[in-house]
Design a protein around this motif. Sequence first.
Motif, PDB file in Angstrom:
ATOM      1  N   LEU A   1     -10.186  22.417  -4.201  1.00 18.78           N
ATOM      2  CA  LEU A   1     -10.109  20.837  -4.164  1.00 18.78           C
ATOM      3  C   LEU A   1     -10.996  20.702  -3.097  1.00 18.78           C
ATOM      4  CD1 LEU A   1      -8.137  20.996  -1.416  1.00 18.78           C
ATOM      5  CD2 LEU A   1      -6.161  21.573  -2.956  1.00 18.78           C
ATOM      6  N   LYS A   2     -11.104  19.127  -2.754  1.00  9.02           N
ATOM      7  CA  LYS A   2     -11.776  18.797  -1.921  1.00  9.02           C
ATOM      8  C   LYS A   2     -11.016  17.244  -1.304  1.00  9.02           C
ATOM      9  CE  LYS A   2     -14.377  16.234  -5.211  1.00  9.02           C
ATOM     10  NZ  LYS A   2     -15.874  16.178  -5.994  1.00  9.02           N
ATOM     11  N   TYR A   3     -11.324  16.966  -0.070  1.00 12.92           N
ATOM     12  CA  TYR A   3     -10.816  15.827   0.648  1.00 12.92           C
ATOM     13  C   TYR A   3     -12.149  14.919   1.296  1.00 12.92           C
ATOM     14  CZ  TYR A   3      -8.704  12.463   3.905  1.00 12.92           C
ATOM     15  OH  TYR A   3      -8.379  11.318   4.401  1.00 12.92           O
ATOM     16  N   PHE A   4     -12.038  13.715   0.789  1.00 11.30           N
ATOM     17  CA  PHE A   4     -13.323  12.875   1.430  1.00 11.30           C
ATOM     18  C   PHE A   4     -12.410  11.907   2.280  1.00 11.30           C
ATOM     19  CE2 PHE A   4     -15.877  15.462  -0.565  1.00 11.30           C
ATOM     20  CZ  PHE A   4     -16.437  15.330  -1.783  1.00 11.30           C
ATOM     21  N   SER A   5     -11.839  11.066   1.673  1.00 10.94           N
ATOM     22  CA  SER A   5     -11.002  10.041   2.266  1.00 10.94           C
ATOM     23  C   SER A   5      -9.699   9.706   1.557  1.00 10.94           C
ATOM     24  CB  SER A   5     -11.866   8.888   2.714  1.00 10.94           C
ATOM     25  OG  SER A   5     -12.434   8.456   1.405  1.00 10.94           O
ATOM     26  N   GLY A   6      -9.012   8.596   1.858  1.00  7.91           N
ATOM     27  CA  GLY A   6      -7.964   8.067   0.962  1.00  7.91           C
ATOM     28  C   GLY A   6      -6.765   9.031   1.159  1.00  7.91           C
ATOM     29  N   ASP A   7      -6.175   9.024  -0.215  1.00  4.28           N
ATOM     30  CA  ASP A   7      -4.808   9.903  -0.320  1.00  4.28           C
ATOM     31  C   ASP A   7      -4.965  11.059   0.631  1.00  4.28           C
ATOM     32  OD1 ASP A   7      -2.559  10.307  -3.114  1.00  4.28           O
ATOM     33  OD2 ASP A   7      -2.378  10.613  -0.911  1.00  4.28           O
ATOM     34  N   THR A   8      -3.892  11.329   1.323  1.00  7.44           N
ATOM     35  CA  THR A   8      -3.927  12.440   2.072  1.00  7.44           C
ATOM     36  C   THR A   8      -3.556  13.875   1.493  1.00  7.44           C
ATOM     37  OG1 THR A   8      -1.867  11.955   3.252  1.00  7.44           O
ATOM     38  CG2 THR A   8      -4.060  11.392   4.240  1.00  7.44           C
ATOM     39  N   LEU A   9      -2.742  13.787   0.261  1.00  8.20           N
ATOM     40  CA  LEU A   9      -2.367  14.735  -0.640  1.00  8.20           C
ATOM     41  C   LEU A   9      -3.387  14.831  -1.693  1.00  8.20           C
ATOM     42  CD1 LEU A   9      -0.190  16.593  -0.744  1.00  8.20           C
ATOM     43  CD2 LEU A   9       1.227  15.232  -2.187  1.00  8.20           C
ATOM     44  N   VAL A  10      -3.980  15.908  -1.672  1.00 10.21           N
ATOM     45  CA  VAL A  10      -5.140  16.239  -2.644  1.00 10.21           C
ATOM     46  C   VAL A  10      -4.645  17.213  -3.768  1.00 10.21           C
ATOM     47  CG1 VAL A  10      -7.494  16.855  -2.898  1.00 10.21           C
ATOM     48  CG2 VAL A  10      -6.713  15.585  -1.121  1.00 10.21           C
ATOM     49  N   GLN A  11      -4.891  16.803  -4.960  1.00 14.08           N
ATOM     50  CA  GLN A  11      -4.442  18.082  -6.006  1.00 14.08           C
ATOM     51  C   GLN A  11      -5.879  18.662  -6.316  1.00 14.08           C
ATOM     52  OE1 GLN A  11      -1.270  18.494  -6.988  1.00 14.08           O
ATOM     53  NE2 GLN A  11      -0.609  16.849  -5.404  1.00 14.08           N
ATOM     54  N   GLY A  12      -5.412  19.979  -6.702  1.00 11.99           N
ATOM     55  CA  GLY A  12      -6.598  20.590  -6.985  1.00 11.99           C
ATOM     56  C   GLY A  12      -6.282  21.339  -8.418  1.00 11.99           C
ATOM     57  N   ILE A  13      -7.222  22.583  -8.744  1.00 11.52           N
ATOM     58  CA  ILE A  13      -6.896  23.222  -9.905  1.00 11.52           C
ATOM     59  C   ILE A  13      -6.086  24.302  -9.689  1.00 11.52           C
ATOM     60  CG2 ILE A  13      -9.366  22.731 -10.489  1.00 11.52           C
ATOM     61  CD1 ILE A  13     -10.283  25.492  -9.809  1.00 11.52           C
ATOM     62  N   LYS A  14      -5.574  25.155 -10.574  1.00 14.60           N
ATOM     63  CA  LYS A  14      -4.647  26.414 -10.536  1.00 14.60           C
ATOM     64  C   LYS A  14      -3.268  25.825  -9.896  1.00 14.60           C
ATOM     65  CE  LYS A  14      -8.636  29.330 -10.534  1.00 14.60           C
ATOM     66  NZ  LYS A  14      -8.994  30.882 -10.185  1.00 14.60           N
ATOM     67  N   GLY A  15      -3.056  24.694  -9.835  1.00 14.27           N
ATOM     68  CA  GLY A  15      -1.733  24.304  -9.137  1.00 14.27           C
ATOM     69  C   GLY A  15      -1.780  23.990  -7.788  1.00 14.27           C
ATOM     70  N   PHE A  16      -2.787  24.105  -7.137  1.00 14.11           N
ATOM     71  CA  PHE A  16      -3.019  23.917  -5.621  1.00 14.11           C
ATOM     72  C   PHE A  16      -3.019  22.532  -5.220  1.00 14.11           C
ATOM     73  CE2 PHE A  16      -3.308  28.374  -4.014  1.00 14.11           C
ATOM     74  CZ  PHE A  16      -3.880  29.102  -5.264  1.00 14.11           C
TER      75      PHE A  16
ATOM     76  N   GLY B   1     -27.600  17.295  -3.710  1.00 13.54           N
ATOM     77  CA  GLY B   1     -28.671  17.150  -2.769  1.00 13.54           C
ATOM     78  C   GLY B   1     -28.852  16.016  -2.014  1.00 13.54           C
ATOM     79  N   VAL B   2     -29.824  16.008  -1.004  1.00 13.65           N
ATOM     80  CA  VAL B   2     -30.017  14.664  -0.023  1.00 13.65           C
ATOM     81  C   VAL B   2     -30.186  13.557  -0.788  1.00 13.65           C
ATOM     82  CG1 VAL B   2     -31.391  13.865   1.932  1.00 13.65           C
ATOM     83  CG2 VAL B   2     -30.928  16.412   1.702  1.00 13.65           C
ATOM     84  N   GLY B   3     -29.477  12.389  -0.602  1.00 10.84           N
ATOM     85  CA  GLY B   3     -29.449  11.289  -1.093  1.00 10.84           C
ATOM     86  C   GLY B   3     -28.835  11.203  -2.449  1.00 10.84           C
ATOM     87  N   ARG B   4     -28.127  12.007  -2.625  1.00  7.58           N
ATOM     88  CA  ARG B   4     -27.345  12.053  -3.951  1.00  7.58           C
ATOM     89  C   ARG B   4     -25.729  12.065  -3.590  1.00  7.58           C
ATOM     90  NH1 ARG B   4     -31.962  14.629  -4.606  1.00  7.58           N
ATOM     91  NH2 ARG B   4     -33.253  13.744  -6.272  1.00  7.58           N
ATOM     92  N   GLY B   5     -25.357  11.871  -2.456  1.00 11.60           N
ATOM     93  CA  GLY B   5     -23.985  12.236  -1.984  1.00 11.60           C
ATOM     94  C   GLY B   5     -23.843  13.377  -1.112  1.00 11.60           C
ATOM     95  N   ASP B   6     -23.796  13.096   0.254  1.00 12.40           N
ATOM     96  CA  ASP B   6     -23.726  14.138   1.411  1.00 12.40           C
ATOM     97  C   ASP B   6     -22.485  14.843   1.216  1.00 12.40           C
ATOM     98  OD1 ASP B   6     -23.152  12.489   4.312  1.00 12.40           O
ATOM     99  OD2 ASP B   6     -22.679  11.835   2.129  1.00 12.40           O
ATOM    100  N   ASN B   7     -21.504  14.315   0.547  1.00  8.82           N
ATOM    101  CA  ASN B   7     -20.141  14.907   0.672  1.00  8.82           C
ATOM    102  C   ASN B   7     -19.780  15.874  -0.401  1.00  8.82           C
ATOM    103  OD1 ASN B   7     -20.146  13.108  -1.179  1.00  8.82           O
ATOM    104  ND2 ASN B   7     -18.387  11.785  -0.190  1.00  8.82           N
ATOM    105  N   GLN B   8     -20.732  15.994  -1.205  1.00  6.52           N
ATOM    106  CA  GLN B   8     -20.616  16.654  -2.616  1.00  6.52           C
ATOM    107  C   GLN B   8     -20.425  18.008  -2.342  1.00  6.52           C
ATOM    108  OE1 GLN B   8     -19.929  15.181  -5.660  1.00  6.52           O
ATOM    109  NE2 GLN B   8     -20.074  13.535  -4.640  1.00  6.52           N
ATOM    110  N   PRO B   9     -19.246  18.616  -2.877  1.00  7.03           N
ATOM    111  CA  PRO B   9     -18.995  20.225  -2.466  1.00  7.03           C
ATOM    112  C   PRO B   9     -20.139  21.328  -3.226  1.00  7.03           C
ATOM    113  CG  PRO B   9     -17.707  19.764  -4.345  1.00  7.03           C
ATOM    114  CD  PRO B   9     -18.311  18.335  -3.770  1.00  7.03           C
ATOM    115  N   GLN B  10     -20.318  22.287  -2.524  1.00  6.53           N
ATOM    116  CA  GLN B  10     -21.361  23.292  -2.954  1.00  6.53           C
ATOM    117  C   GLN B  10     -20.371  24.216  -4.124  1.00  6.53           C
ATOM    118  OE1 GLN B  10     -22.715  25.502   0.455  1.00  6.53           O
ATOM    119  NE2 GLN B  10     -22.942  23.665   1.532  1.00  6.53           N
ATOM    120  N   HIS B  11     -21.310  24.502  -5.101  1.00  5.76           N
ATOM    121  CA  HIS B  11     -20.798  25.310  -5.960  1.00  5.76           C
ATOM    122  C   HIS B  11     -21.508  26.471  -5.982  1.00  5.76           C
ATOM    123  CE1 HIS B  11     -18.926  21.997  -8.412  1.00  5.76           C
ATOM    124  NE2 HIS B  11     -19.833  21.341  -7.752  1.00  5.76           N
TER     125      HIS B  11
END
Lengths: 116, 113
Positions: free
Chosen positions: B48-63, A96-106
């Motif tokens: 997996l997800k990428y925000f910043s930093g290391d450009t190679l991102v490891q995810g689940i299931k071997g991806f 949610g807002v204010g708790r990290g806008d980069n968190q993925p959706q589940h």
Amino acid sequence: EAGVTQSPTHLIKTRGQQATLRCSPISGHTSVYWYQQALGLGLQFLLWYDEGEERNRGNFPPRFSGRQFPNYSSELNVNALELEDSALYLCASSPGVGRGDNQPQHFGDGTRLSIL
Amino acid sequence: AQSVTQPDIHITVSEGASLELRCNYSYGATPYLFWYVQSPGQGLQLLLKYFSGDTLVQGIKGFEAEFKRSQSSFNLRKPSVHWSDAAEYFCAGNSGGYQKVTFGTGTKLQVIP
């Protein structure tokens, strides 16, 4: 930890009727998102709620509406159902807002709405 | 306009072969990027997800996925595909600031014996 839960799993309606779809987010998540996934059209963003307020809306007619309750669960209402409303409706949640806008959706597993 | 593009609608690979699914983004600044997988009749699962930093991102299931700013790409890879990897894969992006996430149109992966 329970994931996002949606009900019902399947819903069958006829043209002109109204449908109500429900979503419970992950515990601690305040943002709820709704998407429509029609055959061959990918995920289309419908609505985003956070802390009970509508934050953003996709390009859908007003007969698509919703609300978020104090416990952060949400309803999606579709009025005057049309054949093209047949789709998988997915709900997602995030912290949610204010708790990290980069968190993925589940995501939940969706409600399959079929219009006869 | 901010967007995420998946140029391949459908890909077929043999079991045990390597896999690369393409994703291109169009954002003014470095976006937050995600890959999801969807099995038939189910919701989307975050790989997996990428925000910043290391450009190679490891995810689940071997991806894994690699962020390449020069190519505006965030391709998903797996060295050896299993039959259970057959599903639809979605790339998604977010420019931050509480804007909505934009999803690509998906790539359907078929795995043949």
